[in-house]
Design an enzyme around this catalytic site. Sequence first.
Site, PDB file in Angstrom:
ATOM      1  N   HIS A 282       0.851  -1.189   0.000  1.00 51.77           N
ATOM      2  CA  HIS A 282       0.000   0.000   0.000  1.00 51.77           C
ATOM      3  C   HIS A 282       0.882   1.231   0.000  1.00 51.77           C
ATOM      4  CE1 HIS A 282      -3.152   2.826   1.167  1.00 51.77           C
ATOM      5  NE2 HIS A 282      -3.978   1.913   0.701  1.00 51.77           N
ATOM      6  N   ASP A 340      -7.874  -5.794   0.338  1.00 58.13           N
ATOM      7  CA  ASP A 340      -8.341  -6.659  -0.747  1.00 58.13           C
ATOM      8  C   ASP A 340      -7.855  -8.097  -0.640  1.00 58.13           C
ATOM      9  OD1 ASP A 340      -9.853  -4.787  -2.021  1.00 58.13           O
ATOM     10  OD2 ASP A 340      -8.127  -3.920  -3.031  1.00 58.13           O
TER      11      ASP A 340
END
Length: 405
Positions: A282, A340
């Site tokens: 991320h 996710d």
Amino acid sequence: VIDIRKLYAQTGKFTYDPGFLSTAACQSTITYIDGDKGELLYRGYPIEQLAEHCDFMDVCYLLLNGELPNAQQQKDFDRMVTVHTMVNEQMQFFLRGFRRDAHPMAIMTGLVGGMSAFYHDSTDVHNPKHREIAAIRLIAKMPTLVSMAYKYTIGQPYIYPKNDLTYTANFMRMMFGTPCEEYEPNDVLVRAMDRIFILHADHEQNASTSTVRLCGSSGTNPFAAIAAGVACLWGPAHGGANEAALNMLEDIQRNGGVEKIGEFIKQVKDKSSNVKLMGFGHRVYKNYDPRAKLMRETCHEVLSELGLQNDPLFKLAMALEKIALEDEYFVARKLYPNVDFYSGIVQRAIGIPVPLFTAIFALARTVGWIAQLNEMIGDPEYKIGRPRQLFHGSERRDVKPLAER
Ligand code: ACO
């Protein structure tokens, strides 16, 4: 923090920052992320507390208004959203123009943008009343549109919304109900879906939100700006990662499962392979994404409700996470699971087809996009977004006659 605008005014110099690694494009009061601690707050409230004590409608109210609703405000807001869940009947003819095998995100990009053509009383982004009604319409109609896109691709009749159900139960009924059989919502599954919505509701200035802000900064209508966000979200480095992560897990499972994790990790570490561990990494979190923790917890709840505790894909995901978190490649780069990584397993267990995952993300993120758009338009310092460039093309030259080129 350096205020580059002042520097620019004084010196004419601007920054070169592709990918906006170190550029704040706005000030915001909506969502706060501490990437090193792995902390996420909506309007100051920790995501863990919101996931435990609130439902998605409360979170929508919070993101739009800055405070959690009291009992009366909650009732009024729920009611207002509920009465807007139907879409104009013409929408189904628009939908019919698509091939049945169209990707749901292709359909959603079209349908959301198409809403601009239906609701003329909510297209002036500079009018607060228009923005307010557009916000309610978008939040209310997204579940209807996503379920219509799904029903269209499988050739089943659309199921109209039912006003005595909650937002999320209504969505699940429109997805899984048929005219022949009434859908009985399962509380655990509805709660899990609602949690997916909460965890995806906003995430400050990510690519799709920045797209909505940039698009909206030209004064375009809210439906067009949100459609731009939907289009951006589709990419596998962003919202499309949940679909890509599940496809990756299924691929590993087909090719030998847990035994083959080592081989797969080796491939990921070989940069020439261009293979990434989807659902990992991320831009902001350099620690465990708090949403991934909640998603893993939800995964346990859903699988045990459905008697799928031994789901091989879940086992594979947990084994993959463990191996990656101990591998020096991932440790050195501070790569952890993001939201996710587990959300696809939950959605698949609930019965959501893989190509629809990103459309559900778009449904949930709509409120964040609108809250951010409203914040930008309401900011007296807001200007049209217009990045600069570092030009390194040809210098000035003259056009030669065709025969001399
Ligand atoms: N697998 C393997 N290596 C990775 C991964 C990954 N998932 N993510 C980052 N890296 C590596 C990069 O190759 C790079 O290595 P290097 O320093 O040797 O060149 C290093 O880690 C830093 O990565 P960047 O790409 O510079 O990080 P950036 O902040 O630009 O990208 C992103 C973040 C796009 C999320 C990236 O981690 C990624 O592609 N992850 C997989 C896709 C994904 O899960 N996206 C969902 C994001 S969350 C969301 O949108 C809801």
